[in-house]
Design a protein around this motif. Structure first.
Motif, PDB file in Angstrom:
ATOM      1  N   LYS A 110       0.828  -1.213   0.000  1.00 53.95           N
ATOM      2  CA  LYS A 110       0.000   0.000   0.000  1.00 53.95           C
ATOM      3  C   LYS A 110       0.859   1.258   0.000  1.00 53.95           C
ATOM      4  N   ILE A 111       0.219   2.339  -0.400  1.00 50.36           N
ATOM      5  CA  ILE A 111       0.876   3.647  -0.317  1.00 50.36           C
ATOM      6  C   ILE A 111       0.222   4.426   0.821  1.00 50.36           C
ATOM      7  N   ALA A 112       1.049   4.965   1.700  1.00 51.02           N
ATOM      8  CA  ALA A 112       0.537   5.812   2.785  1.00 51.02           C
ATOM      9  C   ALA A 112       0.633   7.267   2.330  1.00 51.02           C
ATOM     10  N   PHE A 113      -0.501   7.953   2.292  1.00 51.57           N
ATOM     11  CA  PHE A 113      -0.528   9.377   1.931  1.00 51.57           C
ATOM     12  C   PHE A 113      -0.538  10.191   3.212  1.00 51.57           C
ATOM     13  N   LEU A 114       0.515  10.977   3.389  1.00 49.09           N
ATOM     14  CA  LEU A 114       0.676  11.739   4.626  1.00 49.09           C
ATOM     15  C   LEU A 114       0.381  13.205   4.340  1.00 49.09           C
ATOM     16  N   PHE A 115      -0.764  13.666   4.784  1.00 55.99           N
ATOM     17  CA  PHE A 115      -1.136  15.065   4.554  1.00 55.99           C
ATOM     18  C   PHE A 115      -0.669  15.914   5.725  1.00 55.99           C
ATOM     19  N   LEU A 116       0.181  16.875   5.423  1.00 49.85           N
ATOM     20  CA  LEU A 116       0.713  17.789   6.435  1.00 49.85           C
ATOM     21  C   LEU A 116       0.075  19.150   6.184  1.00 49.85           C
TER      22      LEU A 116
ATOM     23  N   HIS B 227      -7.985  -0.993  -0.767  1.00 51.73           N
ATOM     24  CA  HIS B 227      -6.974  -1.766  -0.049  1.00 51.73           C
ATOM     25  C   HIS B 227      -5.557  -1.408  -0.457  1.00 51.73           C
ATOM     26  N   LEU B 228      -5.436  -0.416  -1.321  1.00 49.46           N
ATOM     27  CA  LEU B 228      -4.098  -0.097  -1.819  1.00 49.46           C
ATOM     28  C   LEU B 228      -3.513   1.186  -1.224  1.00 49.46           C
ATOM     29  N   TYR B 229      -4.239   1.806  -0.330  1.00 53.09           N
ATOM     30  CA  TYR B 229      -3.685   3.032   0.261  1.00 53.09           C
ATOM     31  C   TYR B 229      -4.239   3.247   1.673  1.00 53.09           C
ATOM     32  N   ASN B 230      -3.553   4.109   2.393  1.00 47.98           N
ATOM     33  CA  ASN B 230      -4.027   4.614   3.682  1.00 47.98           C
ATOM     34  C   ASN B 230      -3.774   6.105   3.703  1.00 47.98           C
ATOM     35  N   ILE B 231      -4.612   6.822   4.442  1.00 51.07           N
ATOM     36  CA  ILE B 231      -4.447   8.268   4.560  1.00 51.07           C
ATOM     37  C   ILE B 231      -4.200   8.630   6.023  1.00 51.07           C
ATOM     38  N   TYR B 232      -3.282   9.552   6.242  1.00 53.46           N
ATOM     39  CA  TYR B 232      -3.003  10.068   7.596  1.00 53.46           C
ATOM     40  C   TYR B 232      -2.901  11.586   7.477  1.00 53.46           C
ATOM     41  N   ILE B 233      -3.489  12.286   8.432  1.00 51.13           N
ATOM     42  CA  ILE B 233      -3.446  13.756   8.379  1.00 51.13           C
ATOM     43  C   ILE B 233      -2.843  14.307   9.668  1.00 51.13           C
ATOM     44  N   HIS B 234      -1.866  15.178   9.517  1.00 48.88           N
ATOM     45  CA  HIS B 234      -1.322  15.923  10.661  1.00 48.88           C
ATOM     46  C   HIS B 234      -1.759  17.368  10.467  1.00 48.88           C
ATOM     47  N   ALA B 235      -2.674  17.827  11.315  1.00 49.87           N
ATOM     48  CA  ALA B 235      -3.191  19.191  11.189  1.00 49.87           C
ATOM     49  C   ALA B 235      -2.842  19.961  12.451  1.00 49.87           C
ATOM     50  N   ASP B 236      -2.239  21.117  12.270  1.00 48.75           N
ATOM     51  CA  ASP B 236      -1.870  21.957  13.407  1.00 48.75           C
ATOM     52  C   ASP B 236      -3.085  22.132  14.331  1.00 48.75           C
TER      53      ASP B 236
ATOM     54  N   ASP C 292       0.016   0.107   9.735  1.00 46.01           N
ATOM     55  CA  ASP C 292      -0.208  -0.941   8.738  1.00 46.01           C
ATOM     56  C   ASP C 292       1.118  -1.439   8.168  1.00 46.01           C
ATOM     57  N   PRO C 293       1.446  -2.702   8.427  1.00 45.31           N
ATOM     58  CA  PRO C 293       2.716  -3.237   7.920  1.00 45.31           C
ATOM     59  C   PRO C 293       2.754  -3.306   6.395  1.00 45.31           C
ATOM     60  N   ASP C 294       1.602  -3.185   5.753  1.00 44.31           N
ATOM     61  CA  ASP C 294       1.582  -3.215   4.286  1.00 44.31           C
ATOM     62  C   ASP C 294       1.882  -1.855   3.663  1.00 44.31           C
ATOM     63  N   ASN C 295       1.964  -0.807   4.478  1.00 52.55           N
ATOM     64  CA  ASN C 295       2.373   0.497   3.935  1.00 52.55           C
ATOM     65  C   ASN C 295       3.821   0.374   3.472  1.00 52.55           C
ATOM     66  N   ALA C 296       4.021   0.476   2.156  1.00 51.38           N
ATOM     67  CA  ALA C 296       5.350   0.259   1.587  1.00 51.38           C
ATOM     68  C   ALA C 296       6.004   1.556   1.141  1.00 51.38           C
ATOM     69  N   TYR C 297       5.170   2.512   0.731  1.00 51.41           N
ATOM     70  CA  TYR C 297       5.661   3.828   0.337  1.00 51.41           C
ATOM     71  C   TYR C 297       4.929   4.897   1.132  1.00 51.41           C
TER      72      TYR C 297
ATOM     73  N   ASN D 265      -4.125   5.030 -10.040  1.00 50.52           N
ATOM     74  CA  ASN D 265      -3.579   3.801 -10.621  1.00 50.52           C
ATOM     75  C   ASN D 265      -2.264   4.043 -11.351  1.00 50.52           C
ATOM     76  N   TYR D 266      -2.171   5.179 -12.005  1.00 46.92           N
ATOM     77  CA  TYR D 266      -0.935   5.524 -12.703  1.00 46.92           C
ATOM     78  C   TYR D 266       0.206   5.640 -11.684  1.00 46.92           C
ATOM     79  N   PHE D 267      -0.079   6.358 -10.618  1.00 50.73           N
ATOM     80  CA  PHE D 267       0.930   6.558  -9.551  1.00 50.73           C
ATOM     81  C   PHE D 267       1.316   5.224  -8.908  1.00 50.73           C
ATOM     82  N   TYR D 268       0.294   4.432  -8.597  1.00 50.01           N
ATOM     83  CA  TYR D 268       0.547   3.138  -7.942  1.00 50.01           C
ATOM     84  C   TYR D 268       1.408   2.238  -8.833  1.00 50.01           C
ATOM     85  N   ASN D 269       1.030   2.136 -10.102  1.00 53.90           N
ATOM     86  CA  ASN D 269       1.766   1.261 -11.019  1.00 53.90           C
ATOM     87  C   ASN D 269       3.170   1.770 -11.295  1.00 53.90           C
ATOM     88  N   PHE D 270       3.328   3.077 -11.234  1.00 55.94           N
ATOM     89  CA  PHE D 270       4.669   3.633 -11.391  1.00 55.94           C
ATOM     90  C   PHE D 270       5.551   3.239 -10.193  1.00 55.94           C
ATOM     91  N   LEU D 271       5.021   3.439  -8.987  1.00 52.50           N
ATOM     92  CA  LEU D 271       5.819   3.167  -7.783  1.00 52.50           C
ATOM     93  C   LEU D 271       6.057   1.682  -7.588  1.00 52.50           C
TER      94      LEU D 271
END
Ligand SMILES: *[C@@H]1O[C@H](CO)[C@@H](O)[C@H](O)[C@H]1NC(C)=O
Ligand SMILES: *[C@@H]1O[C@H](CO)[C@@H](O)[C@H](O)[C@H]1NC(C)=O
Ligand SMILES: *[C@@H]1O[C@H](CO)[C@@H](O)[C@H](O)[C@H]1NC(C)=O
Length: 357
Positions: free
Chosen positions: A81-87, A108-117, A161-166, A181-187
């Motif tokens: 999976k790809i973890a998207f970290l929003f700062l 099932h291919l991504y997770n999102i996390y947000i850090h908001a002040d 999530d141990p499946d977070n790879a990027y 999908n383009y981004f995922y297949n590229f990475l």
């Protein structure tokens, strides 16, 4: 005898105090918020948990790191999976565009996390962003708090999530330039996966830049020695996409952090968040990094350290095509900065241009 000559200057002083307070932020350089010991210990305990959990994930046969364990054609395999970290320190301006981005993908291919002040009131985002906030602390531009926030995001995502790879760091001013999908297949290219090739981190690492010495000395002359000598000091965009291996390296580090967390003395030339990650990764694993970022930014005519912010009249399909172009072998995946009111124009061409690939 009443001493007018004392009263008048004191009155003047009294009157001028509020004026000074009012004007201070625009006259004096902004004061940096310090990182308190309890905050530091909080982060350390989170990092230790994430590091300990990662070693137990590795022991469990079913949950292994994709770069060495992914098998093609196996039905039991867990896809990385790809973890998207929003700062962010404001609303997620492009939330509807990101919804479209994520909606077209397998959840099932991504997770999102947000850090908001936490000192800023943010309109709670919906859908895939709802309840994705991590325990956040105050952040301030051009200060080590941005490094802390990023490490906190990495640690949460590693632990969650141990499946977070990027791990992709994104700001509220960033937009996607391609479909999920383009981004995922590229990475996570299946060719590379099947050949068990090492996955690189996409982080800009530059050895030369104007005023690099000023930035090196921004915490005081020679304070970076001996851990970071000037010839090891690097610069690069704050926004990166890095591997699990490198994310662990980042949260395991204490040697460089001890130096980079020092408050900036010369705030105008500090920007620790643009130095810590490239310096650390170029010291620890230079060959594991592409040295290029995937996030396009336009520094032409930059003002006060801010890049060019695209306004609605500039937003067009041609701009998207132009921003994708890069000098490396791959295209840019994200771009910044866009003004919040560009959303409408971006949404209008989301399906026909941005996500059509
Ligand atoms: C997601 O896509 C489905 C169809 O594929 C659509 O019905 C739904 O409205 C979309 N949701 C968002 C938030 O775009
Ligand atoms: C970068 O910004 C400048 C204005 O500051 C603009 O003229 C130029 O077209 C922009 N470049 C791209 C590739 O968007
Ligand atoms: C590619 O390299 C040229 C020459 O160094 C530079 O002028 C141009 O801005 C670069 N383009 C991008 C997209 O970075």
């Amino acid at each position: 005898m009443f001493k007018y000559y004392i009263l008048i200057p004191s009155l003047t002083l009294l009157i001028s105090i509020p004026i000074i307070f009012y004007l201070a932020p625009s006259i004096l350089p902004q004061r940096q918020i310090p990182i308190s010991l309890p905050d530091e210990l909080d982060d350390l305990s989170l990092f230790h948990k994430a590091i300990a959990a990662d070693s137990t994930f590795l022991k469990k046969p079913s949950r292994k790191h994709p770069s060495n364990k992914f098998r093609l054609g196996s039905t039991t395999v867990r896809r990385p999976k790809i973890a998207f970290l929003f700062l962010t320190n404001s609303d997620l301006h492009f939330e509807p565009l990101w919804h479209k981005f994520f909606n077209a993908s397998d959840p099932h291919l991504y997770n999102i996390y947000i850090h908001a002040d936490p000192t800023v009131k943010i309109t709670p985002p919906m859908g895939v962003f709802a309840d994705r906030f991590i325990h956040a602390k105050r952040t301030q531009r051009s200060s080590p708090t941005l490094i802390s926030a990023t490490r906190r995001l990495l640690a949460h995502a590693l632990l969650d999530d141990p499946d977070n790879a990027y791990f992709a760091l994104i700001s509220q001013h960033c937009i996607p330039l391609h479909s999920f999908n383009y981004f995922y297949n590229f990475l996570l290219d299946t060719q590379k996966l099947s050949r068990k090739m090492e996955f690189p981190s996409y982080i800009e690492i530059l050895t030369e830049s104007p005023a690099l010495l000023d930035r090196y000395n921004a915490r005081g002359e020679n304070v970076m020695e001996p851990e970071v000598s000037f010839d090891k000091f690097r610069v690069g965009s704050q926004f990166f996409v890095i591997t699990r291996k490198h994310s662990l390296m980042v949260i395991k580090d204490s040697k460089l952090w001890r130096k980079f967390k020092k408050p900036c003395v010369k705030i105008q030339s500090c920007y620790p968040e643009e130095h810590y990650f490239p310096t650390l990764l170029s010291m620890e694993d230079p060959n594991g990094c592409t040295r290029h970022t995937l996030t396009r930014v336009n520094w032409t005519d930059s003002v006060g350290g801010h890049p060019h912010t695209y306004q609605p009249p500039e937003v067009s399909p041609e701009l998207i095509y132009k921003l994708r172009e890069s000098n490396s072998t791959y295209s840019y995946m994200f771009a910044r900065k866009f003004s919040p009111d560009s959303l409408k124009s971006l949404m209008e061409m989301a399906d026909s241009v941005i996500f059509k690939d």
